[in-house]
Design a protein around this motif. Structure first.
Motif, mmCIF file in Angstrom:
data_model
loop_
_atom_site.group_PDB
_atom_site.id
_atom_site.type_symbol
_atom_site.label_atom_id
_atom_site.label_comp_id
_atom_site.label_asym_id
_atom_site.label_seq_id
_atom_site.Cartn_x
_atom_site.Cartn_y
_atom_site.Cartn_z
ATOM 1 N N SER A 231 122.465 147.190 4.873
ATOM 2 C CA SER A 231 122.611 146.283 6.012
ATOM 3 C C SER A 231 124.076 146.066 6.411
ATOM 4 N N LYS A 232 125.014 146.418 5.542
ATOM 5 C CA LYS A 232 126.444 146.247 5.827
ATOM 6 C C LYS A 232 127.102 147.479 6.451
ATOM 7 N N VAL A 233 126.398 148.597 6.491
ATOM 8 C CA VAL A 233 126.991 149.859 6.934
ATOM 9 C C VAL A 233 127.379 149.812 8.415
ATOM 10 N N THR A 234 128.638 150.184 8.702
ATOM 11 C CA THR A 234 129.113 150.288 10.087
ATOM 12 C C THR A 234 129.724 151.661 10.379
ATOM 13 N N GLN A 235 130.023 152.428 9.321
ATOM 14 C CA GLN A 235 130.659 153.734 9.483
ATOM 15 C C GLN A 235 130.169 154.684 8.400
ATOM 16 N N ALA A 236 130.307 155.990 8.692
ATOM 17 C CA ALA A 236 130.012 157.017 7.694
ATOM 18 C C ALA A 236 131.093 158.076 7.783
ATOM 19 N N ARG A 237 131.452 158.632 6.640
ATOM 20 C CA ARG A 237 132.433 159.720 6.627
ATOM 21 C C ARG A 237 132.151 160.618 5.432
ATOM 22 N N MET A 238 132.599 161.864 5.551
ATOM 23 C CA MET A 238 132.510 162.790 4.435
ATOM 24 C C MET A 238 133.833 162.734 3.677
ATOM 25 N N ASN A 239 133.746 162.718 2.350
ATOM 26 C CA ASN A 239 134.930 162.690 1.502
ATOM 27 C C ASN A 239 134.636 163.531 0.266
ATOM 28 N N LYS A 240 135.292 164.682 0.173
ATOM 29 C CA LYS A 240 135.125 165.588 -0.966
ATOM 30 C C LYS A 240 133.665 165.965 -1.180
ATOM 31 N N GLY A 241 132.964 166.273 -0.094
ATOM 32 C CA GLY A 241 131.586 166.715 -0.179
ATOM 33 C C GLY A 241 130.562 165.615 -0.356
ATOM 34 N N ARG A 242 130.993 164.381 -0.360
ATOM 35 C CA ARG A 242 130.078 163.247 -0.494
ATOM 36 C C ARG A 242 130.078 162.436 0.797
ATOM 37 N N LEU A 243 128.939 161.846 1.089
ATOM 38 C CA LEU A 243 128.812 160.971 2.239
ATOM 39 C C LEU A 243 129.124 159.549 1.801
ATOM 40 N N GLU A 244 130.064 158.921 2.479
ATOM 41 C CA GLU A 244 130.419 157.536 2.172
ATOM 42 C C GLU A 244 129.981 156.638 3.313
ATOM 43 N N PHE A 245 129.299 155.549 2.974
ATOM 44 C CA PHE A 245 128.962 154.508 3.930
ATOM 45 C C PHE A 245 130.002 153.417 3.780
ATOM 46 N N LEU A 246 130.553 152.967 4.899
ATOM 47 C CA LEU A 246 131.603 151.958 4.899
ATOM 48 C C LEU A 246 131.144 150.703 5.619
ATOM 49 N N ASP A 247 131.732 149.559 5.231
ATOM 50 C CA ASP A 247 131.442 148.304 5.914
ATOM 51 C C ASP A 247 132.487 148.039 6.997
ATOM 52 N N GLN A 248 132.417 146.890 7.614
ATOM 53 C CA GLN A 248 133.314 146.525 8.719
ATOM 54 C C GLN A 248 134.783 146.592 8.316
ATOM 55 N N ALA A 249 135.097 146.290 7.065
ATOM 56 C CA ALA A 249 136.484 146.302 6.579
ATOM 57 C C ALA A 249 136.877 147.672 6.027
ATOM 58 N N SER A 250 136.071 148.699 6.289
ATOM 59 C CA SER A 250 136.284 150.068 5.808
ATOM 60 C C SER A 250 136.207 150.194 4.295
ATOM 61 N N GLY A 251 135.513 149.261 3.656
ATOM 62 C CA GLY A 251 135.272 149.357 2.220
ATOM 63 C C GLY A 251 134.034 150.199 1.967
ATOM 64 N N VAL A 252 134.064 150.993 0.928
ATOM 65 C CA VAL A 252 132.926 151.857 0.600
ATOM 66 C C VAL A 252 131.809 150.999 0.005
ATOM 67 N N VAL A 253 130.631 151.036 0.643
ATOM 68 C CA VAL A 253 129.485 150.281 0.143
ATOM 69 C C VAL A 253 128.457 151.167 -0.536
ATOM 70 N N MET A 254 128.540 152.507 -0.267
ATOM 71 C CA MET A 254 127.584 153.412 -0.874
ATOM 72 C C MET A 254 128.141 154.834 -0.807
ATOM 73 N N ILE A 255 127.867 155.623 -1.852
ATOM 74 C CA ILE A 255 128.255 157.041 -1.883
ATOM 75 C C ILE A 255 126.987 157.852 -2.145
ATOM 76 N N LEU A 256 126.785 158.898 -1.324
ATOM 77 C CA LEU A 256 125.576 159.709 -1.417
ATOM 78 C C LEU A 256 125.937 161.185 -1.478
ATOM 79 N N THR A 257 125.037 161.984 -2.076
ATOM 80 C CA THR A 257 125.201 163.436 -2.094
ATOM 81 C C THR A 257 123.967 164.074 -1.465
ATOM 82 N N LYS A 258 124.189 165.187 -0.803
ATOM 83 C CA LYS A 258 123.103 165.904 -0.095
ATOM 84 C C LYS A 258 122.148 166.494 -1.114
ATOM 85 N N MET A 259 120.850 166.352 -0.884
ATOM 86 C CA MET A 259 119.836 166.869 -1.796
ATOM 87 C C MET A 259 119.307 168.230 -1.348
ATOM 88 N N ASP A 260 119.332 168.522 -0.069
ATOM 89 C CA ASP A 260 118.752 169.768 0.464
ATOM 90 C C ASP A 260 119.573 170.966 0.123
#
Length: 139
Positions: free
Chosen positions: A110-139
């Protein structure tokens, strides 16, 4: 005078190229579609072998597993801007550790406002650009 004019033309063409490439970079949209395993929620890793995942589908549809229950909802993406709107979940009970992780997952989504790739991982960021979640591709 001629040298000054040529220098000015060169500089303006360099700045023109830089701003065009910046615009192209800003307009680039991440390809989120597919299954993403949740690795970290905030600065805490998920429990080993946790089924926590997010699946981005066509037409802004979203589903996944919060560690214990399934969830569904929608998302809107424009460039790196991302809004996730969970709409509902199943309601089964699990062990306390997975239930706690599930709560952290829903709060983070519910806090996610941005997404970016960083070293092959997907990072979800909040309003203050803090990382709230890190994900890796499964496919």
């Amino acid at each position: 005078m001629k040298r000054l004019t040529i220098t000015a033309l060169l500089l303006s063409s360099l700045f023109g190229c830089a701003s065009q490439s910046d615009s192209a970079t800003e307009a680039k949209t991440l390809d989120l579609q597919g299954n993403w395993h949740i690795e970290y929620i905030g600065d805490m890793p998920v429990i080993d072998y946790s089924p926590a995942k997010v699946m981005f589908q066509e037409e802004g549809k979203l589903s996944g597993n919060t560690s214990c229950n399934q969830f569904f909802g929608s998302y809107q993406q424009q460039g790196e801007s991302l809004t996730i709107s969970p709409a509902g979940t199943t309601m089964k009970a699990c062990v306390d550790a997975l239930m706690e992780q599930e709560q952290r997952t829903m709060q983070a989504l519910s806090k996610v406002t941005q997404a970016r790739m960083n070293k092959g991982r997907l990072e979800f960021l909040d309003q203050a650009s803090g990382v709230v979640m890190i994900l890796t591709k499964m496919d």
